[in-house]
Design a protein around this motif. Sequence first.
Motif, PDB file in Angstrom:
ATOM      1  N   THR A   1       6.820  10.564 -18.578  1.00 21.08           N
ATOM      2  CA  THR A   1       6.530   9.845 -17.344  1.00 21.08           C
ATOM      3  C   THR A   1       5.818   8.530 -17.640  1.00 21.08           C
ATOM      4  OG1 THR A   1       6.375  11.904 -16.105  1.00 21.08           O
ATOM      5  CG2 THR A   1       5.310   9.977 -15.159  1.00 21.08           C
TER       6      THR A   1
ATOM      7  N   LEU B   1      11.570   0.705   8.104  1.00 25.43           N
ATOM      8  CA  LEU B   1      12.032   0.403   6.745  1.00 25.43           C
ATOM      9  C   LEU B   1      13.549   0.276   6.724  1.00 25.43           C
ATOM     10  CD1 LEU B   1      11.622   0.016   3.760  1.00 25.43           C
ATOM     11  CD2 LEU B   1      11.421   2.487   3.479  1.00 25.43           C
TER      12      LEU B   1
ATOM     13  N   ARG C   1       2.146 -11.895   0.984  1.00 29.47           N
ATOM     14  CA  ARG C   1       0.703 -12.104   1.089  1.00 29.47           C
ATOM     15  C   ARG C   1       0.395 -13.491   0.545  1.00 29.47           C
ATOM     16  NH1 ARG C   1      -2.381  -6.608   1.382  1.00 29.47           N
ATOM     17  NH2 ARG C   1      -2.970  -7.590   3.334  1.00 29.47           N
TER      18      ARG C   1
ATOM     19  N   LEU D   1       6.469  13.461 -11.490  1.00 25.22           N
ATOM     20  CA  LEU D   1       6.878  12.063 -11.612  1.00 25.22           C
ATOM     21  C   LEU D   1       7.053  11.358 -10.280  1.00 25.22           C
ATOM     22  CD1 LEU D   1       7.898   9.617 -13.110  1.00 25.22           C
ATOM     23  CD2 LEU D   1      10.090  10.748 -13.383  1.00 25.22           C
ATOM     24  N   LEU D   2       7.738  12.000  -9.356  1.00 27.39           N
ATOM     25  CA  LEU D   2       8.051  11.293  -8.115  1.00 27.39           C
ATOM     26  C   LEU D   2       6.796  10.921  -7.345  1.00 27.39           C
ATOM     27  CD1 LEU D   2      11.256  13.055  -6.797  1.00 27.39           C
ATOM     28  CD2 LEU D   2      10.980  10.839  -7.913  1.00 27.39           C
ATOM     29  N   ARG D   3       5.806  11.813  -7.364  1.00 28.38           N
ATOM     30  CA  ARG D   3       4.587  11.478  -6.642  1.00 28.38           C
ATOM     31  C   ARG D   3       3.894  10.285  -7.290  1.00 28.38           C
ATOM     32  NH1 ARG D   3       5.216  16.381  -4.753  1.00 28.38           N
ATOM     33  NH2 ARG D   3       4.213  18.171  -5.696  1.00 28.38           N
ATOM     34  N   ARG D   4       3.824  10.328  -8.612  1.00 30.06           N
ATOM     35  CA  ARG D   4       3.180   9.201  -9.287  1.00 30.06           C
ATOM     36  C   ARG D   4       3.919   7.912  -8.974  1.00 30.06           C
ATOM     37  NH1 ARG D   4       1.952  10.143 -15.550  1.00 30.06           N
ATOM     38  NH2 ARG D   4       0.995   8.093 -15.351  1.00 30.06           N
ATOM     39  N   LEU D   5       5.233   7.953  -9.064  1.00 28.31           N
ATOM     40  CA  LEU D   5       6.004   6.751  -8.764  1.00 28.31           C
ATOM     41  C   LEU D   5       5.725   6.269  -7.353  1.00 28.31           C
ATOM     42  CD1 LEU D   5       9.547   7.400 -10.312  1.00 28.31           C
ATOM     43  CD2 LEU D   5       7.796   5.788 -11.057  1.00 28.31           C
TER      44      LEU D   5
ATOM     45  N   GLU E   1       3.140   6.713  -5.456  1.00 24.71           N
ATOM     46  CA  GLU E   1       1.820   6.132  -5.299  1.00 24.71           C
ATOM     47  C   GLU E   1       1.736   4.749  -5.942  1.00 24.71           C
ATOM     48  OE1 GLU E   1      -0.863   7.080  -3.564  1.00 24.71           O
ATOM     49  OE2 GLU E   1       0.366   8.675  -2.720  1.00 24.71           O
ATOM     50  N   GLU E   2       2.340   4.637  -7.121  1.00 20.66           N
ATOM     51  CA  GLU E   2       2.310   3.336  -7.798  1.00 20.66           C
ATOM     52  C   GLU E   2       3.002   2.280  -6.953  1.00 20.66           C
ATOM     53  OE1 GLU E   2       1.668   2.369 -11.222  1.00 20.66           O
ATOM     54  OE2 GLU E   2       0.811   4.260 -11.925  1.00 20.66           O
ATOM     55  N   LEU E   3       4.161   2.627  -6.456  1.00 16.72           N
ATOM     56  CA  LEU E   3       4.906   1.651  -5.662  1.00 16.72           C
ATOM     57  C   LEU E   3       4.132   1.297  -4.401  1.00 16.72           C
ATOM     58  CD1 LEU E   3       7.325  -0.074  -5.249  1.00 16.72           C
ATOM     59  CD2 LEU E   3       8.547   1.879  -4.277  1.00 16.72           C
TER      60      LEU E   3
ATOM     61  N   VAL F   1       1.617  -1.276  -5.233  1.00 19.89           N
ATOM     62  CA  VAL F   1       2.213  -2.600  -5.412  1.00 19.89           C
ATOM     63  C   VAL F   1       2.576  -3.218  -4.067  1.00 19.89           C
ATOM     64  CG1 VAL F   1       4.209  -3.823  -6.323  1.00 19.89           C
ATOM     65  CG2 VAL F   1       3.061  -2.104  -7.720  1.00 19.89           C
ATOM     66  N   ILE F   2       3.178  -2.428  -3.215  1.00 22.43           N
ATOM     67  CA  ILE F   2       3.572  -2.957  -1.911  1.00 22.43           C
ATOM     68  C   ILE F   2       2.341  -3.390  -1.130  1.00 22.43           C
ATOM     69  CG2 ILE F   2       4.546  -2.347   0.329  1.00 22.43           C
ATOM     70  CD1 ILE F   2       6.538  -0.580  -1.084  1.00 22.43           C
ATOM     71  N   ALA F   3       1.337  -2.528  -1.095  1.00 23.78           N
ATOM     72  CA  ALA F   3       0.151  -2.834  -0.300  1.00 23.78           C
ATOM     73  C   ALA F   3      -0.532  -4.101  -0.795  1.00 23.78           C
ATOM     74  CB  ALA F   3      -0.819  -1.665  -0.345  1.00 23.78           C
ATOM     75  N   GLU F   4      -0.458  -4.318  -2.086  1.00 20.67           N
ATOM     76  CA  GLU F   4      -1.224  -5.463  -2.593  1.00 20.67           C
ATOM     77  C   GLU F   4      -0.421  -6.756  -2.543  1.00 20.67           C
ATOM     78  OE1 GLU F   4      -0.777  -5.543  -7.497  1.00 20.67           O
ATOM     79  OE2 GLU F   4      -2.300  -4.300  -6.521  1.00 20.67           O
TER      80      GLU F   4
ATOM     81  N   ARG G   1       2.147   3.344   1.816  1.00 21.66           N
ATOM     82  CA  ARG G   1       2.326   4.632   1.125  1.00 21.66           C
ATOM     83  C   ARG G   1       3.575   5.336   1.633  1.00 21.66           C
ATOM     84  NH1 ARG G   1      -2.451   8.346   1.115  1.00 21.66           N
ATOM     85  NH2 ARG G   1      -1.635   9.058  -0.874  1.00 21.66           N
TER      86      ARG G   1
ATOM     87  N   TRP H   1       6.183   3.945   2.837  1.00 19.95           N
ATOM     88  CA  TRP H   1       7.316   3.232   2.259  1.00 19.95           C
ATOM     89  C   TRP H   1       7.457   3.499   0.765  1.00 19.95           C
ATOM     90  CZ3 TRP H   1       7.898  -2.350   4.624  1.00 19.95           C
ATOM     91  CH2 TRP H   1       8.202  -2.226   5.988  1.00 19.95           C
TER      92      TRP H   1
ATOM     93  N   HIS I   1       6.623   6.111  -1.046  1.00 19.53           N
ATOM     94  CA  HIS I   1       7.241   7.410  -1.300  1.00 19.53           C
ATOM     95  C   HIS I   1       8.688   7.430  -0.810  1.00 19.53           C
ATOM     96  CE1 HIS I   1       3.777   9.612  -2.858  1.00 19.53           C
ATOM     97  NE2 HIS I   1       3.037   8.875  -2.055  1.00 19.53           N
TER      98      HIS I   1
END
Lengths: 215, 215
Positions: A71, A198, A209, B136-140, B142-144, B147-150, B163, B165, B167
């Motif tokens: 992962t 979405l 942003r 894996l999918l949860r980690r992905l 959350e990471e995405l 990135v989107i939020a920031e 979040r 979006w 997921h």
Amino acid sequence: MVETSQREDQQRAARARRKELLEAADRVVMRDGPGASMNAIAAEAGITKPILYRHFGDKGGLYRALAVRHTDALLDGLRAALDSPVPRRDRVEATLDTYLVAIETRPQVYRFLMHPADEEQPSEQGFDVGRHSAPLLRRLGEELAEVIAERVDLGPGGEQLARAWGHGIVGMMHAAGDWWLRERPFPRAELVRHLADLLWGRLAAAGDRLDGPGF
Amino acid sequence: MVETSQREDQQRAARARRKELLEAADRVVMRDGPGASMNAIAAEAGITKPILYRHFGDKGGLYRALAVRHTDALLDGLRAALDSPVPRRDRVEATLDTYLVAIETRPQVYRFLMHPADEEQPSEQGFDVGRHSAPLLRRLGEELAEVIAERVDLGPGGEQLARAWGHGIVGMMHAAGDWWLRERPFPRAELVRHLADLLWGRLAAAGDRLDGPGF
DNA sequence: ACACTCATGTTACCGCTAGTAACAAGTAGT
DNA sequence: ACTACTTGTTACTAGCGGTAACATGAGTGT
């Protein structure tokens, strides 16, 4: 002559051993699938079961350690794609492509990470019952694809596009629903609106942003 | 006195028996989770194991039969939502809502259909290793979401939206990739474009077919 | 030199699982 | 009565994850 404490040596050795064991486990899992037994893994590593248990606690621990390795590797690639200095749309495509290349080039890793419970070798045992019981998500995806193809004008090649969308939309619904069901961060109606937004193109419509490099 | 052949009676009886067994299995699975043993199911049905095996072949057969029942029920509801005579956007929302209501009101069915291999009761056994190895999918996701939020300006409440979006998009990528990997209906680049198009709002932009009720 | 510590390794087991073979018994048709 | 068939049982197998108990060998303190 360097004075290294015995403790440090031992810990270093233990870490090295652990790495070897993980590599052996990896070989077995990639060869035999996720159903590989602890005995088989121990044999591949040239040792016996209790050692594996001392290092990893239980089978879940070993598999988690294996999963973390793969992962992390995949995530590094995705983060790079997500950070590449190109327009937003290109970055989305690059990220999708990175993921797809990964699952395409190493399908066994993919199977292990995503479907760790599946076992193969049906060994020619044909069951009459439930032959058409493809897992729920596949059925949903196909059904939705049909509906899309028959009701939305997608131009030439629209059938395959509809299938990609059908499975994609179902996957979106599933993953978002799974997350929402565990955390319940807001009422259901809100999730419905977010997901519909979405699908309705708010990702393209949203502005960048001011402080970021742009998504 | 009606003349019914013995064969017909027997088949009818066998079907009724099968239904009873399925209901017993359903009770056990909903109570004990997907890891329920064949012994437990047989006991609940008031019989012993070999009978189950005569009816369903193996555990997979029984579980497939169970899954088909629930899947069919869910699919009926979804088809109704997909066919309701309201504008397209409302229909999308109705379908999403139907699915979410289903998983919300019967999470055990959902768990059985979607994660049939999970077993619970970690029984307070804390493993040091891989504690942070959420699948894996949860980690992905959350990471995405991060990135989107920031990087994307989503207005107030944007973090939770990001979040959902994150997921959702990861799930879309996953499900579409899974389907594509099995069938390989077209080159990878095409799938990338299709999915990016979907995220870019082509669903909203597509015109209705002239012959259908409109999606 | 000797005992102590501690990690590494083994064998031999436990309880549980899915799955099966062999047999008993009731019932309908001939 | 004999056959054919279904329903049910008991008693077993092989293999699994996991563990207890024991052996061994290297470094350390006295």
